[in-house]
Design a protein around this motif. Sequence first.
Motif, PDB file in Angstrom:
ATOM      1  N   ARG A  11      42.582  38.251  48.293  1.00  7.75           N
ATOM      2  CA  ARG A  11      42.387  39.696  48.256  1.00  7.75           C
ATOM      3  C   ARG A  11      42.674  40.218  46.852  1.00  7.75           C
ATOM      4  O   ARG A  11      43.432  39.616  46.089  1.00  7.75           O
ATOM      5  CB  ARG A  11      43.283  40.412  49.268  1.00  7.75           C
ATOM      6  CG  ARG A  11      44.757  40.239  49.050  1.00  7.75           C
ATOM      7  CD  ARG A  11      45.581  41.063  50.039  1.00  7.75           C
ATOM      8  NE  ARG A  11      45.105  41.022  51.393  1.00  7.75           N
ATOM      9  CZ  ARG A  11      45.818  41.400  52.450  1.00  7.75           C
ATOM     10  NH1 ARG A  11      47.064  41.825  52.276  1.00  7.75           N
ATOM     11  NH2 ARG A  11      45.311  41.371  53.659  1.00  7.75           N
TER      12      ARG A  11
ATOM     13  N   GLU B  55      39.272  42.688  50.568  1.00  4.62           N
ATOM     14  CA  GLU B  55      39.370  41.352  51.163  1.00  4.62           C
ATOM     15  C   GLU B  55      38.191  40.490  50.705  1.00  4.62           C
ATOM     16  O   GLU B  55      37.049  40.944  50.649  1.00  4.62           O
ATOM     17  CB  GLU B  55      39.364  41.445  52.690  1.00  4.62           C
ATOM     18  CG  GLU B  55      40.493  42.273  53.275  1.00  4.62           C
ATOM     19  CD  GLU B  55      41.837  41.568  53.200  1.00  4.62           C
ATOM     20  OE1 GLU B  55      41.865  40.383  52.811  1.00  4.62           O
ATOM     21  OE2 GLU B  55      42.855  42.204  53.532  1.00  4.62           O
TER      22      GLU B  55
ATOM     23  N   ALA C 115      43.597  33.055  52.402  1.00  4.27           N
ATOM     24  CA  ALA C 115      42.842  34.308  52.257  1.00  4.27           C
ATOM     25  C   ALA C 115      43.048  34.876  50.854  1.00  4.27           C
ATOM     26  O   ALA C 115      44.138  34.810  50.291  1.00  4.27           O
ATOM     27  CB  ALA C 115      43.289  35.315  53.308  1.00  4.27           C
TER      28      ALA C 115
END
Length: 288
Positions: free
Chosen positions: A21, A32, A19
């Motif tokens: 961010r 995000e 992920a």
Amino acid sequence: CVLDSVEGLLVLQRDEDTAIRLLHPFTGDIVELPPLTSLAMQLKADYTQATKLKLMRDMSASISVAADGVVRVMVLIGTTWAAVATSQDTEWTMLPWRIPGHYQPLSSGGKQYLVHDTFFEDSPEVSQIFQMEAHLQDAPKLIAAIPKKKLAYPLYLVECDSEVLVVGHKDRSFTHLAVHRLSDLVSRRYVPVKGIGDKVIFVGGRALCVSSKILVPPTTGDAVIYRRPRELTFSQYCLGSSTWSLATDECSMSMSGLTQGPCSLIPHVFTCCSRRHWYEQGTNVLAG
């Protein structure tokens, strides 16, 4: 891990799910973005997953914010690819064109600037500067072609007081440095700035412009610090007097010009968050 720092923000990647961010380190605000796995699937099939992730960690980002608050990020991956995503997307989009060969891109004001050298091409000996904008998906735009008799390779880009500067040598003897405004070079005005006040410019591995008052040990302003071609140690060039001096203390030097645990701030500026340097040393670093 920290992938990049841009416009005062950190681009972070979480290892377990890739992920991405954006983090404002002083306010804690977070944006995000899609995970890197969506981008890995668009890279060459003959790359292993580990190779793809390693390539994608070598990135340079630029950021723009639309009137409705949607954040758009463009990332340059290595020296070949570019991809974009917004805070509303679920995956990254690989752009269809290739990036011109370059080194040390600079992100400023939502734009990416690249220096491309034509030394090995069938074209006049010039250094080309390309511009890309985060909110557009257009191919890189050539904005300046600088004859090497005016400013010799290598060239470095750095932002100073919200203005993009170009640092290079006056000739191929690498004896003297010159600092130009990019806006002047775009207009084909090859007149270097007379000075940068109390500022110190770092180029080569890390491009920064800082106040000389924060450096330890103290140093004078109106200077450029970097490792000259064919030399192992860092030197300081005074723009006002056109003279060189040593920029680091003896305990910060090694055969590579850098050591772990530097005794002054100057080598640390170049090694902090530098994956290439720390990988070569076989050391894991947690940059906070």
